[in-house]
Write a protein that holds these residues in place. Sequence first.
Motif, PDB file in Angstrom:
ATOM      1  N   GLN A 245      51.059  47.432  25.000  1.00 49.64           N
ATOM      2  CA  GLN A 245      50.540  46.454  24.041  1.00 49.64           C
ATOM      3  C   GLN A 245      49.194  46.870  23.459  1.00 49.64           C
ATOM      4  OE1 GLN A 245      51.662  45.761  27.147  1.00 49.64           O
ATOM      5  NE2 GLN A 245      53.596  44.717  26.692  1.00 49.64           N
ATOM      6  N   ASP A 274      57.841  48.915  29.713  1.00 50.14           N
ATOM      7  CA  ASP A 274      56.920  48.314  30.665  1.00 50.14           C
ATOM      8  C   ASP A 274      57.338  48.717  32.078  1.00 50.14           C
ATOM      9  OD1 ASP A 274      55.031  46.993  29.105  1.00 50.14           O
ATOM     10  OD2 ASP A 274      56.310  45.235  28.836  1.00 50.14           O
ATOM     11  N   SER A 275      56.577  49.624  32.638  1.00 52.03           N
ATOM     12  CA  SER A 275      56.666  50.198  33.990  1.00 52.03           C
ATOM     13  C   SER A 275      56.547  51.707  33.952  1.00 52.03           C
ATOM     14  CB  SER A 275      57.935  49.822  34.752  1.00 52.03           C
ATOM     15  OG  SER A 275      59.024  50.672  34.446  1.00 52.03           O
ATOM     16  N   ALA A 322      60.252  41.480  21.398  1.00 52.08           N
ATOM     17  CA  ALA A 322      61.130  40.548  22.114  1.00 52.08           C
ATOM     18  C   ALA A 322      62.528  40.737  21.544  1.00 52.08           C
ATOM     19  CB  ALA A 322      60.657  39.108  21.944  1.00 52.08           C
ATOM     20  N   ASP A 379      61.997  47.331  29.777  1.00 51.83           N
ATOM     21  CA  ASP A 379      60.846  46.539  30.215  1.00 51.83           C
ATOM     22  C   ASP A 379      61.186  45.782  31.497  1.00 51.83           C
ATOM     23  OD1 ASP A 379      59.306  47.270  28.037  1.00 51.83           O
ATOM     24  OD2 ASP A 379      59.926  45.547  26.832  1.00 51.83           O
ATOM     25  N   LYS A 381      60.217  42.762  33.919  1.00 48.29           N
ATOM     26  CA  LYS A 381      59.527  41.479  33.816  1.00 48.29           C
ATOM     27  C   LYS A 381      59.766  40.682  35.100  1.00 48.29           C
ATOM     28  CE  LYS A 381      60.281  41.246  28.794  1.00 48.29           C
ATOM     29  NZ  LYS A 381      58.893  41.453  28.363  1.00 48.29           N
ATOM     30  N   ILE A 382      58.705  40.043  35.579  1.00 54.41           N
ATOM     31  CA  ILE A 382      58.849  39.155  36.735  1.00 54.41           C
ATOM     32  C   ILE A 382      59.488  37.863  36.255  1.00 54.41           C
ATOM     33  CG2 ILE A 382      57.644  37.860  38.525  1.00 54.41           C
ATOM     34  CD1 ILE A 382      55.484  40.029  38.471  1.00 54.41           C
ATOM     35  N   SER A 383      60.718  37.633  36.652  1.00 52.48           N
ATOM     36  CA  SER A 383      61.405  36.406  36.236  1.00 52.48           C
ATOM     37  C   SER A 383      60.988  35.217  37.087  1.00 52.48           C
ATOM     38  CB  SER A 383      62.921  36.613  36.298  1.00 52.48           C
ATOM     39  OG  SER A 383      63.325  37.596  35.366  1.00 52.48           O
ATOM     40  N   VAL A 393      62.959  40.182  39.677  1.00 53.52           N
ATOM     41  CA  VAL A 393      62.503  41.012  38.572  1.00 53.52           C
ATOM     42  C   VAL A 393      63.720  41.378  37.736  1.00 53.52           C
ATOM     43  CG1 VAL A 393      61.446  43.225  37.915  1.00 53.52           C
ATOM     44  CG2 VAL A 393      60.549  41.932  39.863  1.00 53.52           C
ATOM     45  N   SER A 394      63.566  41.303  36.419  1.00 52.11           N
ATOM     46  CA  SER A 394      64.652  41.658  35.501  1.00 52.11           C
ATOM     47  C   SER A 394      64.253  42.869  34.674  1.00 52.11           C
ATOM     48  CB  SER A 394      64.980  40.480  34.575  1.00 52.11           C
ATOM     49  OG  SER A 394      65.347  39.334  35.332  1.00 52.11           O
TER      50      SER A 394
END
Length: 403
Positions: A245, A274-275, A322, A379, A381-383, A393-394
């Motif tokens: 970002q 992201d990671s 997104a 990406d 993401k912590i769901s 996590v997804s």
Amino acid sequence: MYYLNLTHYWDAESGSVLDDDRKQATGDPHFKEKDMKQVKIDRTKRLKAEPNTGHNRWHPDIPPILDVDAGETVVLETRDASDGQITPGMSAADLANLDAKVAHPLTGPIYVKGAEAGDLLEIETIDIVPGAFGWTRMRPGAGFLRDLFPDYYLVHWKIKDGWGTSETLPGVRIPDGAFMGTSGIAPSHEQLRAWARREADLAARGGIAFPPDPQDAVPQGGSIAREGLRTGPPRENGGNLDAKQLGRGSRLWIPVHVDGALYSAGDAHFAQGDSECCVTGIEMEASLAVRFRVHKGEAERRKIRWPRFSHPGYFISPEWAAPRNFIATVGMPIREDGTQECEDLSLAARNALIHMIDLLQERGFDREQAYAICSVAVDLKISNAVDLPNVTVSAFLPEAIFQ
């Protein structure tokens, strides 16, 4: 206000690029490329052959190569994360011969006039112009799934017209999401010593941390090479945040601890998930235009210790920020043998990635191709972090990368 972009004009309020007609009508005469201060480099040379342009360790005694006023735009040419060692046509087998401790060759430091300890430095990214070539690599002992991917692997990318493509990943097209992986300022001597101690303590307890090492250091020799901190991990001074970002239009705030702040940047990425799970995104050389603001005494007054960042618009086109068309895999903290763990987000993230690699293999990619795709486009993401024991996590894959 409209800023001169190295390739076009950028509207900082709306986060959009101006077309030629609006550029002619609204171009700000105060921002002309010929008036910008610049740091140019010779990209046919390694940093060690041009040490007057940068460094690859963090240390407060590295002398600045340029000074700028707050509010002034400066253009920095940067080398790629391998310091030019990875070139088109190179094979994965060649990776074993690279200098091992080069890490990120940074352009800088830049002395920001008026910045002092206790201030908060704001770094605004005006533009990033990508190079024409990029790469993604895997290497033994590195990456989030290093136990599952123990071998060298290399993807060459062609960067053109806002897209990254590779013959190694047929049918995959990655959009321009350029950002600087490493962007930071110098630590104080006190921070230098404290961070070295805490990382040595971690290593003594069995963790992974790499102590100062003069091998391949720039500047070479002396206390900077012996004491300088490696640029791999991010710290309170920013550095290798690898936050995608932090692209065009972003603002990064870092608390200042030395006079002039001593800003440096490098490790440009054309794109990254992201990671950055395989330890690299699409790595490239780039040209960076930045501008600084000094918020006097704000870090001390507000007790800000750690970096913060923001963006006034979309950090990338909304359909990529997104994705409206995606598929996601889910990971929970359950081991392969069925053992249930609790609140282990790292294990959940690992499982989400493994499931995504399985999904990509179902689509015809081999394991290494799938892992590389995850690193540059998927990406994590912590769901949820509260539904114990199964925090979740997804892993999100944008379908539009497939042509």
